[in-house]
Design a protein around this motif. Structure first.
Motif, PDB file in Angstrom:
ATOM      1  N   CYS A  95       1.053  -1.235   0.144  1.00 14.49           N
ATOM      2  CA  CYS A  95       0.058   0.074  -0.011  1.00 14.49           C
ATOM      3  C   CYS A  95       0.669   1.167  -0.049  1.00 14.49           C
ATOM      4  CB  CYS A  95      -0.954   0.060   1.322  1.00 14.49           C
ATOM      5  SG  CYS A  95      -2.050  -1.428   1.425  1.00 14.49           S
ATOM      6  N   THR A  96       0.476   2.219  -0.977  1.00 13.08           N
ATOM      7  CA  THR A  96       1.460   3.485  -0.986  1.00 13.08           C
ATOM      8  C   THR A  96       0.448   4.499  -0.500  1.00 13.08           C
ATOM      9  OG1 THR A  96       0.844   3.836  -3.182  1.00 13.08           O
ATOM     10  CG2 THR A  96       2.983   2.618  -2.651  1.00 13.08           C
ATOM     11  N   ILE A  97       0.907   5.560   0.559  1.00 12.01           N
ATOM     12  CA  ILE A  97       0.250   6.486   1.020  1.00 12.01           C
ATOM     13  C   ILE A  97       0.295   7.757   0.352  1.00 12.01           C
ATOM     14  CG2 ILE A  97      -0.344   7.763   3.305  1.00 12.01           C
ATOM     15  CD1 ILE A  97       1.275   5.026   4.689  1.00 12.01           C
ATOM     16  N   GLU A  98       1.387   8.089   0.146  1.00 12.18           N
ATOM     17  CA  GLU A  98       1.847   9.414  -0.864  1.00 12.18           C
ATOM     18  C   GLU A  98       1.276  10.441  -0.192  1.00 12.18           C
ATOM     19  OE1 GLU A  98       3.900   9.513  -3.107  1.00 12.18           O
ATOM     20  OE2 GLU A  98       3.567   7.355  -4.387  1.00 12.18           O
ATOM     21  N   LYS A 103      -5.839   7.937   3.169  1.00 10.20           N
ATOM     22  CA  LYS A 103      -5.288   6.565   2.679  1.00 10.20           C
ATOM     23  C   LYS A 103      -4.544   5.772   3.647  1.00 10.20           C
ATOM     24  CE  LYS A 103      -3.371   6.473  -1.528  1.00 10.20           C
ATOM     25  NZ  LYS A 103      -2.533   6.637  -2.632  1.00 10.20           N
ATOM     26  N   LEU A 104      -3.834   6.525   4.546  1.00 12.39           N
ATOM     27  CA  LEU A 104      -2.851   5.960   5.548  1.00 12.39           C
ATOM     28  C   LEU A 104      -4.049   5.175   6.521  1.00 12.39           C
ATOM     29  CD1 LEU A 104      -0.743   5.515   7.563  1.00 12.39           C
ATOM     30  CD2 LEU A 104      -1.032   7.852   8.484  1.00 12.39           C
ATOM     31  N   ARG A 105      -5.040   5.939   7.197  1.00 10.68           N
ATOM     32  CA  ARG A 105      -5.882   5.416   8.012  1.00 10.68           C
ATOM     33  C   ARG A 105      -6.475   4.174   7.154  1.00 10.68           C
ATOM     34  NH1 ARG A 105      -8.011   7.399  12.786  1.00 10.68           N
ATOM     35  NH2 ARG A 105      -7.044   9.230  12.168  1.00 10.68           N
ATOM     36  N   HIS A 106      -7.083   4.173   6.260  1.00 13.56           N
ATOM     37  CA  HIS A 106      -7.794   3.295   5.450  1.00 13.56           C
ATOM     38  C   HIS A 106      -6.977   1.791   5.255  1.00 13.56           C
ATOM     39  CE1 HIS A 106     -10.385   1.289   2.779  1.00 13.56           C
ATOM     40  NE2 HIS A 106      -9.267   1.240   1.713  1.00 13.56           N
ATOM     41  N   GLU A 109      -6.162   0.069   8.522  1.00 15.14           N
ATOM     42  CA  GLU A 109      -7.323  -0.624   9.006  1.00 15.14           C
ATOM     43  C   GLU A 109      -7.621  -1.816   8.143  1.00 15.14           C
ATOM     44  OE1 GLU A 109     -10.333   2.242   9.053  1.00 15.14           O
ATOM     45  OE2 GLU A 109      -9.750   3.188  10.861  1.00 15.14           O
ATOM     46  N   THR A 110      -7.282  -1.485   6.766  1.00 16.39           N
ATOM     47  CA  THR A 110      -7.575  -2.552   5.947  1.00 16.39           C
ATOM     48  C   THR A 110      -6.544  -3.836   6.082  1.00 16.39           C
ATOM     49  OG1 THR A 110      -8.574  -1.229   4.186  1.00 16.39           O
ATOM     50  CG2 THR A 110      -7.628  -3.525   3.204  1.00 16.39           C
ATOM     51  N   LEU A 111      -5.379  -3.655   6.272  1.00 20.64           N
ATOM     52  CA  LEU A 111      -4.292  -4.362   6.530  1.00 20.64           C
ATOM     53  C   LEU A 111      -4.570  -5.411   7.627  1.00 20.64           C
ATOM     54  CD1 LEU A 111      -0.997  -2.495   5.363  1.00 20.64           C
ATOM     55  CD2 LEU A 111      -2.201  -4.455   4.243  1.00 20.64           C
TER      56      LEU A 111
END
Length: 334
Positions: A95-98, A103-106, A109-111
């Motif tokens: 996962c790349t956050i950029e 996106k970081l939080r999502h 949580e997904t991982l």
């Protein structure tokens, strides 16, 4: 789709025996093993990864969060991570956050929802939200690459940046340079601090004066290399050599010098850091401090797997040694 019960029925054994054979968790007679394997092949049976993960509380999956993917340095590290995961028998979720906090939080949580066995993090900047979130998942084994905060539960793998800064500056001194500047990365980042420390140590050992006007903070991006060159070349007194704390900034500096009619290395010697693949194809080919990038990725995976297997809670820091890759961007003086 065949089930474990179908395999057991065809092989004439219990489902427990099939499980022991496939997972190698108990001795089973060779003849029985062969019957089970023949039944598996005949039925084209594939064990359920979900069911297995629920039973053993492992998914054989690791997560990798990358805060930025634009720097070529990270591509090589990711390749090392992927190769090591495959060798260790793990799948990898990247996962790349950029810089996007949503996106970081999502992604985090997904991982966690996908029940990863451990988390790898490759970050370029300090984000309080990121590390507060990571601390809330303290029970999840975590390894951070390149840079990160100190805490009690997270392992860190870094290059020996102070040694690298020292090697770069010492090489410039050995080539006869005495007027040497340094373009650092952001000074809130530990690698920037350590590379500058190495620079200062080499200068002090050689009893050379450090000109504060020649110490400029960049941001590890090419544009800051361009800006640093313009700032340096606008001065009345200029350095003959620059230690630049990553290759991307060094290339920006050399490009700006070319546009300004300043020859590298004749008028200005430049040494970079990271030894990214394109460094040897640049004009002139860039002398650089080499980090073992693939090895960094591989070590991160083996460290995380060890942390998972041993259920080790306490964090530790591992250092990778650097070396000098000599090319054509540094001239000899005197």
């Amino acid at each position: 789709m065949a089930t474990i019960k179908d395999v057991a029925k065809l092989a004439g054994v219990s489902t427990t025996t099939v499980s022991h054979v496939l997972n190698n968790t108990r001795f089973v007679a060779k003849e029985t093993q062969e019957r089970v394997y023949d039944a598996v092949k005949s039925l084209n049976y594939a064990p359920s990864a979900v069911a297995r993960s629920l039973k053993v509380n492992q998914t054989r999956t690791l997560g990798l969060l990358v805060t930025s993917s634009s720097n070529p340095f990270f591509a090589e590290v990711v390749q090392g991570v992927e190769a090591a995961c495959f060798k260790e028998g793990y799948s990898l979720l990247l996962c790349t956050i950029e810089g996007d906090r949503q996106k970081l939080r999502h992604y985090l949580e997904t991982l966690v929802a996908k029940r990863i066995d451990g988390l790898l993090l490759m970050c370029t900047e300090y984000d309080p939200l990121l590390f507060s979130l990571l601390e809330s998942y303290e029970s999840l084994p975590q390894v951070i690459m390149d840079w990160g905060p100190s805490n009690e539960f997270m392992d860190k793998i870094q290059d020996n940046s102070a040694q690298g800064g020292y090697l770069a500056t010492r090489y410039l001194i050995e080539q006869g340079h005495t007027a040497i500047g340094c373009l650092t990365g952001p000074m809130e980042k530990l690698p920037s601090q350590q590379r500058l420390t190495g620079f200062q140590q080499a200068m002090e050992e050689a009893k050379l004066t450090i000109n504060s006007e020649w110490i400029i903070a960049g941001d590890f991006e090419a544009v800051s290399g361009e800006q640093a060159f313009k700032a340096i070349w606008s001065l009345t007194e200029r350095p003959t050599a620059m230690f630049v704390c990553n290759d991307v900034m060094a290339m920006g500096m050399i490009s700006a010098a070319y546009k300004g009619g300043v020859k590298v290395p004749e008028a200005l010697s430049v040494i970079g850091y990271d030894d990214i693949p394109m460094a040897k194809y640049f004009i002139p080919p860039l002398t650089s401090i080499s980090q073992p990038k693939r090895e960094l990725g591989k070590m991160a995976v083996t460290t995380l797997v060890d942390k998972i297997k041993r259920k080790r809670k306490k964090g530790r820091t591992l250092l990778l040694e650097t070396k000098l890759s000599v090319r054509c961007s540094v001239s000899r003086r005197g």
